[in-house]
Scaffold this motif. Structure first.
Motif, PDB file in Angstrom:
ATOM      1  N   VAL A   1       0.857  -1.197   0.000  1.00 41.41           N
ATOM      2  CA  VAL A   1       0.000   0.000   0.000  1.00 41.41           C
ATOM      3  C   VAL A   1       0.894   1.248   0.000  1.00 41.41           C
ATOM      4  CG1 VAL A   1      -1.868  -1.189   1.225  1.00 41.41           C
ATOM      5  CG2 VAL A   1      -0.197   0.111   2.551  1.00 41.41           C
TER       6      VAL A   1
ATOM      7  N   ASP B   1       1.737   6.679   2.515  1.00 44.84           N
ATOM      8  CA  ASP B   1       0.854   7.653   3.170  1.00 44.84           C
ATOM      9  C   ASP B   1      -0.534   7.097   3.497  1.00 44.84           C
ATOM     10  OD1 ASP B   1      -0.101   7.526   0.603  1.00 44.84           O
ATOM     11  OD2 ASP B   1      -0.274   9.686   0.303  1.00 44.84           O
ATOM     12  N   LYS B   2      -0.754   5.813   3.200  1.00 48.97           N
ATOM     13  CA  LYS B   2      -2.060   5.199   3.512  1.00 48.97           C
ATOM     14  C   LYS B   2      -1.960   4.118   4.592  1.00 48.97           C
ATOM     15  CE  LYS B   2      -4.874   7.054   0.294  1.00 48.97           C
ATOM     16  NZ  LYS B   2      -4.060   8.199  -0.039  1.00 48.97           N
ATOM     17  N   THR B   3      -0.819   3.994   5.254  1.00 52.20           N
ATOM     18  CA  THR B   3      -0.683   2.896   6.226  1.00 52.20           C
ATOM     19  C   THR B   3      -1.706   2.999   7.359  1.00 52.20           C
ATOM     20  OG1 THR B   3       1.020   4.111   7.442  1.00 52.20           O
ATOM     21  CG2 THR B   3       1.792   2.508   5.795  1.00 52.20           C
TER      22      THR B   3
ATOM     23  N   SER C   1      -4.678   3.327   7.229  1.00 52.42           N
ATOM     24  CA  SER C   1      -5.972   2.734   6.878  1.00 52.42           C
ATOM     25  C   SER C   1      -5.948   1.214   6.935  1.00 52.42           C
ATOM     26  CB  SER C   1      -6.375   3.134   5.453  1.00 52.42           C
ATOM     27  OG  SER C   1      -6.446   4.527   5.331  1.00 52.42           O
ATOM     28  N   TYR C   2      -4.786   0.640   7.273  1.00 55.97           N
ATOM     29  CA  TYR C   2      -4.644  -0.824   7.168  1.00 55.97           C
ATOM     30  C   TYR C   2      -3.956  -1.438   8.386  1.00 55.97           C
ATOM     31  CZ  TYR C   2      -5.448  -0.009   2.173  1.00 55.97           C
ATOM     32  OH  TYR C   2      -5.984   0.364   0.976  1.00 55.97           O
TER      33      TYR C   2
ATOM     34  N   LYS D   1      -3.319   0.023  11.724  1.00 60.63           N
ATOM     35  CA  LYS D   1      -3.374   1.433  11.315  1.00 60.63           C
ATOM     36  C   LYS D   1      -2.270   2.330  11.881  1.00 60.63           C
ATOM     37  CE  LYS D   1      -8.139   0.990  10.063  1.00 60.63           C
ATOM     38  NZ  LYS D   1      -9.378   0.548  10.633  1.00 60.63           N
TER      39      LYS D   1
ATOM     40  N   THR E   1       5.235  -1.426   4.228  1.00 56.12           N
ATOM     41  CA  THR E   1       4.038  -0.972   3.514  1.00 56.12           C
ATOM     42  C   THR E   1       3.212  -2.176   3.060  1.00 56.12           C
ATOM     43  OG1 THR E   1       5.377  -0.772   1.517  1.00 56.12           O
ATOM     44  CG2 THR E   1       4.976   1.258   2.763  1.00 56.12           C
TER      45      THR E   1
ATOM     46  N   ASP F   1     -11.974  -1.168  -3.121  1.00 61.01           N
ATOM     47  CA  ASP F   1     -12.466  -0.860  -1.783  1.00 61.01           C
ATOM     48  C   ASP F   1     -13.864  -0.278  -1.916  1.00 61.01           C
ATOM     49  OD1 ASP F   1     -13.058  -0.064   0.737  1.00 61.01           O
ATOM     50  OD2 ASP F   1     -11.362   1.303   0.975  1.00 61.01           O
TER      51      ASP F   1
ATOM     52  N   THR G   1     -15.843   2.745  -0.159  1.00 63.10           N
ATOM     53  CA  THR G   1     -15.681   4.158  -0.501  1.00 63.10           C
ATOM     54  C   THR G   1     -16.375   4.431  -1.843  1.00 63.10           C
ATOM     55  OG1 THR G   1     -13.682   3.902  -1.833  1.00 63.10           O
ATOM     56  CG2 THR G   1     -13.368   4.147   0.541  1.00 63.10           C
TER      57      THR G   1
END
Ligand code: G1P
Length: 288
Positions: free
Chosen positions: A163, A166-168, A170-171, A192, A201, A255, A258
């Motif tokens: 991923v 900058d999106k870590t 969210s997971y 998260k 990542t 996803d 969203t």
């Protein structure tokens, strides 16, 4: 090492779907359609393809349409039959007698809590968890690819993908160990983390094969990230005690929790649909 067959799958579907409001005000988000079938059906079909025999829905208030969807629709079928039509080819996933169980998650206390609500139905055997929001399109399906890996190494398996850094947050993020083929040993799991604190990542996406021991860990009901009872935290406690791997599957993920993911899935699957694909291509080519 004995590897027990995975026969049961848990579908946590009690979420409120707030990111898809207002559509989800009175319709469960899992009942929103991707082309011509609800999101939940893709997950159920994927589970069946992977050899799952028992489907366990963890539902909540206002979610009965989900369970009804897999029932027989007697009036509809009788009417269609009279008109010389059949519903059967349209809905390959109707449940056989006793294949579906549903349990309620009375409070939104987190994914770990939702899975724990299914503990009595899961019993003492390995099980899969599928988050229907994560629509996975692959051949074979994502869960089948994971079960193939599970049959070789046993223990616990999470589906994972790289991923953006900058999106870590969210997971669930993996601390990776040795890798071979599509499998990476899991040395740690954190829910998260901020980008600067993430151990890698390699992010977990909504498919899991778990040993029943995770339920005993979840008995303790300890809240984690966001004040919720996290599946990630419970899984982390099994690392070192049982084999634990992250598997990268060949599949495209949407996803669908969203707006962007949901519309992208409709577009991609619509374009691939033999019946409407060509016409849709012309519509989208003309769109400004
Ligand atoms: C859940 C899990 C997270 C995982 C994600 C995959 O989070 O808690 O570890 O990476 O699903 O979609 P959610 O998206 O429900 O916040």
């Amino acid at each position: 090492m004995t590897v027990r067959k995975v026969r049961k799958a848990v579908f946590p579907v009690a979420g409120l779907g707030t990111r898809l409001l207002p559509a989800t005000k009175s319709i469960p988000k899992e009942m929103l359609t991707i082309v011509d079938r609800p999101l939940i059906q893709y997950a159920v079909d994927e589970a069946r393809e992977a050899g799952i025999e028992e489907l366990i829905f963890v539902t909540g208030r206002g979610k009965s349409a989900l369970v009804d969807y897999f029932d027989m629709s007697f009036e509809l079928e009788a009417t269609m039959e009279k008109a010389g039509k059949s519903l059967a080819p349209l809905e390959p996933s109707r449940a056989g007698y006793g294949e579906i169980a549903s349990v309620r998650q009375q409070r939104p206390l987190g994914l770990g809590h939702a899975v724990w609500c299914a503990r009595h139905v899961v019993g003492d055997e390995p099980f899969a968890v599928l988050l229907p929001d994560d629509l996975m399109i692959g051949k074979p399906g994502a869960l089948k690819q994971m079960i193939e890996a599970y049959e070789q190494v046993g223990g616990n398996i999470v589906c994972a993908t790289d991923v953006p850094r900058d999106k870590t947050a969210s997971y669930g993020i993996v601390t990776p160990g040795a890798a071979s083929a599509n499998r990476t040993e899991v040395l740690g799991l954190v829910e998260k983390p901020k980008p600067e604190e993430a151990p890698s990542t390699l992010g977990v996406i909504g498919r899991y094969v778990l040993q029943p021991d995770v339920m005993r860990v979840l008995d303790a009901q300890e809240p984690g990230s966001g004040g919720e009872i996290q599946l990630t935290d419970a899984m982390a406690r099994l690392i070192g005690k049982q084999p634990f791997h992250a598997v990268t599957v060949e599949a495209t993920r949407y996803d669908c929790g969203t707006k962007l993911g949901f519309v992208s899935a409709n577009l991609a699957l619509g374009l691939a649909d033999p019946e409407i694909g060509e016409a849709l291509r012309q519509v989208t080519a003309g769109a400004k």
